[in-house]
Design a protein around this motif. Structure first.
Motif, short mmCIF file in Angstrom:
data_model
loop_
_atom_site.label_atom_id
_atom_site.label_comp_id
_atom_site.label_asym_id
_atom_site.label_seq_id
_atom_site.Cartn_x
_atom_site.Cartn_y
_atom_site.Cartn_z
N THR A 146 0.85 -1.19 0.00
CA THR A 146 0.00 0.00 0.00
C THR A 146 0.88 1.24 0.00
OG1 THR A 146 -1.88 1.04 1.11
CG2 THR A 146 -0.17 0.19 2.54
N HIS A 190 -5.57 -6.34 -3.49
CA HIS A 190 -6.08 -5.40 -2.49
C HIS A 190 -7.21 -6.05 -1.69
CE1 HIS A 190 -3.78 -1.92 -3.38
NE2 HIS A 190 -4.20 -1.80 -4.62
N HIS A 192 -10.21 -5.07 -0.98
CA HIS A 192 -11.56 -5.04 -1.54
C HIS A 192 -11.84 -6.29 -2.39
CE1 HIS A 192 -14.88 -2.19 -3.28
NE2 HIS A 192 -15.34 -3.40 -3.04
N VAL A 234 -15.74 -0.24 -6.76
CA VAL A 234 -15.35 1.13 -6.40
C VAL A 234 -16.29 2.09 -7.13
CG1 VAL A 234 -12.95 0.42 -6.04
CG2 VAL A 234 -13.65 1.23 -8.30
N SER A 270 -13.91 1.88 -1.05
CA SER A 270 -12.52 2.19 -1.44
C SER A 270 -12.32 3.67 -1.73
CB SER A 270 -12.02 1.40 -2.67
OG SER A 270 -12.12 0.03 -2.45
N THR A 296 -6.41 -0.93 3.87
CA THR A 296 -5.58 -2.14 3.84
C THR A 296 -5.14 -2.55 5.25
OG1 THR A 296 -4.81 -1.42 1.68
CG2 THR A 296 -3.54 -3.17 2.74
N LYS A 396 -6.42 9.26 -4.31
CA LYS A 396 -7.23 8.06 -4.57
C LYS A 396 -7.83 8.20 -5.96
CE LYS A 396 -7.76 4.61 -1.80
NZ LYS A 396 -8.41 3.32 -1.74
N GLY A 399 -10.14 4.21 -7.10
CA GLY A 399 -10.08 3.29 -5.96
C GLY A 399 -8.65 2.90 -5.60
N TYR A 400 -7.68 3.23 -6.45
CA TYR A 400 -6.27 2.94 -6.14
C TYR A 400 -5.69 4.06 -5.30
CZ TYR A 400 -5.75 -0.85 -9.58
OH TYR A 400 -5.84 -2.03 -10.27
N LYS A 401 -4.93 3.68 -4.28
CA LYS A 401 -4.22 4.68 -3.48
C LYS A 401 -2.85 4.94 -4.12
CE LYS A 401 -4.08 5.13 1.32
NZ LYS A 401 -3.70 4.58 2.62
#
Ligand code: MCA
Ligand code: AMP
Length: 489
Positions: A146, A190, A192, A234, A270, A296, A396, A399-401
């Motif tokens: 993460t 991930h 989710h 997401v 997310s 996470t 973000k 939905g991805y950090k």
């Protein structure tokens, strides 16, 4: 406590997985994971070893994960769209002893370095009764990478017990059952996609149907077949599904909407769910999305209600077993409703540690053991509402950090970039998109920067907006004032 992969024989004749190749029963899943476990054991895998794997969302991903767990080893699922550099980082950082890859990743595999690299196709199935190691729930099970506010991604180490805590909370709160059939469209590296969707399904004997990659048409078609009971995604995915529906003819729209009738639950998480998406989705499908909140490091923590209220713009109330509090800037606990502060979490689902990062682990908890999420929220009439994040350096998108600092350090390798600042700007479809301000004596162009970045940075981290400045604005301490630059977009 039964762990998720210890129940496979109990559901033996039920369909566990459907993927692009076919249907697989729980017994087939057990057999395949035994075969892979036998190979891992033969090649020297021991309890606590890290095994990385680069496999598409399909049957063999699940069988490999369970094989690793049957031997008491630690699973390190890799992101299938990461460039080789980022894959190698996760392999090195986790000190993985082996990489197992799907045939479609041979191109990446030949460039990777690890003590052993093996194609999943070269691992035979199944001689039953591999000697499993005795596991206790506190044993480490999984490392998920993460992004954070400190440059390179960190490995979040979970135990079987912490994963189980999220699984149990969601199974109970969202009424998972053996009758369920979930359509799976998310990546599996991930929480989710891996825990909320795949592992919850397997833990109750439900069916998990994978699409290798999200595709709006394919999702609507699956809904129309009427077999799905559950969907989770997401907000960007709901946006894309709405856009697809809106482009169809009126007759087709009616058909697609009708297809959602058999689903019993649709969940969003997310990232913040825009009200416009919540409302349009409800109008189109009749489903009021259930929004929940997790991370996470903490698994799932807060959720709107299955049977009761799903309050628009709120993430809900604590899930079973989760303690939530809000703290102000100096760490004092806020007891009054409607006062903003940081969400802090305690509970069995919280991770064990950042892999090999004692200092970062210690710093991420308060002295009395609460995890500091970095998310800012208020409590209003018993429901929590997210107001933003404490750091501008976390983005973000879809939905991805994304760590702004990580993208900045990559962009600085570009020969035409002298200085740069990366940040997120609000976007209806993606939540945020990655933007960059650069100082460039060569007046670098967005398209050339994107082409250059293609094999160096994961696609979702590549800047979508660019502005070239003579200098970056800074405060009196010399720190770049990203909020000032955002206003230029
Ligand atoms: C792709 N594109 C983007 C982005 N990503 N543009 C702007 N911002 C982005 N982030 C562009 C591509 O360059 C391409 O452009 C076009 O969009 C389609 O790309 P593609 O990769 O095909 O996109 P997609 O497949 O439609 O992907 C969208 C997605 C994906 C399905 C929403 O981003 C996704 O899977 N997100 C989920 C991530 C996730 O699981 N997060 C959970 C972690 P062009 O067409 O011009 O080439 S959070 C978590 O686990 C916690 C615990 C929690 O709370 O859940
Ligand atoms: P990750 O670190 O990738 O697990 O992402 C976790 C982060 O996603 C959280 O710290 C939040 O910032 C964000 N997040 C997750 N769910 C929600 C939600 N329902 N609303 C707003 N933000 C969310």
């Amino acid at each position: 406590m039964k762990l998720v992969f210890q129940n496979l024989e109990y559901f033996r004749n039920k369909t566990a997985i459907i993927d692009c190749r076919g249907k697989y029963s729980y017994a087939a899943l057990n057999n395949r994971s035994e075969g892979i476990a036998e190979y891992l054991l033969k090649t020297g895998t021991q309890k606590g070893d890290r095994i990385a794997f680069l496999i598409s969302p399909e049957f063999d991903f699940v069988a490999t994960l369970f094989a690793i767990w049957k031997l008491g080893a630690i699973a390190v699922p890799l992101c299938t769209i990461h460039p080789v550099d980022e894959l190698q980082y996760a392999i090195d950082d986790s000190q993985s002893k082996m990489v197992v890859h799907g045939e479609e990743f041979l191109g990446q595999a030949v460039q990777l370095k690890a003590p052993r690299i093996v194609s999943i196709l070269d691992i035979e199935s199944a001689k039953l009764n591999t000697q499993h190691l005795k596991l206790i729930p506190q044993d480490p099970s999984l490392i998920l990478y993460t992004s954070g506010t400190t440059g390179k991604p960190k490995g979040v180490l979970h135990t079987h017990q912490s994963l189980n805590a999220t699984i149990q909370a969601l199974v109970d709160s969202w009424h998972w059952s053996v009758e369920d059939h979930i359509l799976h469209v998310l990546p599996l590296h991930h929480t989710h996609g891996l825990v909320n969707k795949l592992l919850c399904a397997i833990s109750v004997g439900a069916t998990c149907e994978f699409l290798i990659k999200f595709d709006a048409r394919a999702v609507w078609n699956r809904f129309s077949e009427g077999k799905m009971t559950l969907f989770m995604a997401v907000p960007t995915i709901y946006s894309k599904l709405i856009a697809f529906w809106e482009n169809e003819t009126e007759g087709r729209q009616i058909e697609l909407s009708k297809g959602c009738k058999n689903l019993r639950l649709m969940v969003s998480g997310s990232a913040a769910l825009p009200l416009s998406v919540l409302n349009k989705w409800e109008k189109i499908t009749g489903h009021r999305l259930l929004e929940r909140y997790g991370m996470t490091e903490i698994g799932m923590a807060i959720s709107n209600s299955y049977n009761g209220e799903r309050r628009a713009g709120f993430i809900g109330t604590p899930l079973p077993g989760v303690r939530v509090r809000i703290a102000d800037e100096i760490g004092d606990i806020i007891e009054t409703e409607n006062l903003q502060g940081e969400i802090q979490i305690k509970g069995a689902a919280v991770f064990k540690e950042y892999w090999n990062k004692l200092q970062e682990t210690t710093e991420s908890f308060t002295k009395d053991g609460w995890f500091k999420t970095g998310d800012s929220a208020v409590l209003l009439n018993d429901y929590y509402k997210i107001l933003g994040r404490n750091s501008v350096d976390i983005i973000k998108s879809g939905g991805y950090k994304i760590s702004a600092l990580e993208v900045e350090s990559k962009l600085l390798d570009h020969p035409e970039i002298d200085e740069c600042a990366v940040f997120g700007i609000v976007d209806e479809e993606w939540g945020e998109i990655v933007a960059s301000a650069v100082v460039s004596s060569f007046n670098v162009q967005l398209s050339t920067l994107q082409d250059w970045a293609k094999n160096k940075i994961a696609p979702y981290k590549i800047p979508r907006r660019l502005i070239v400045l003579n200098e970056l604005p800074r405060n009196v301490l010399g720190k770049v004032t990203k909020d000032a630059i955002k206003k230029l977009f």
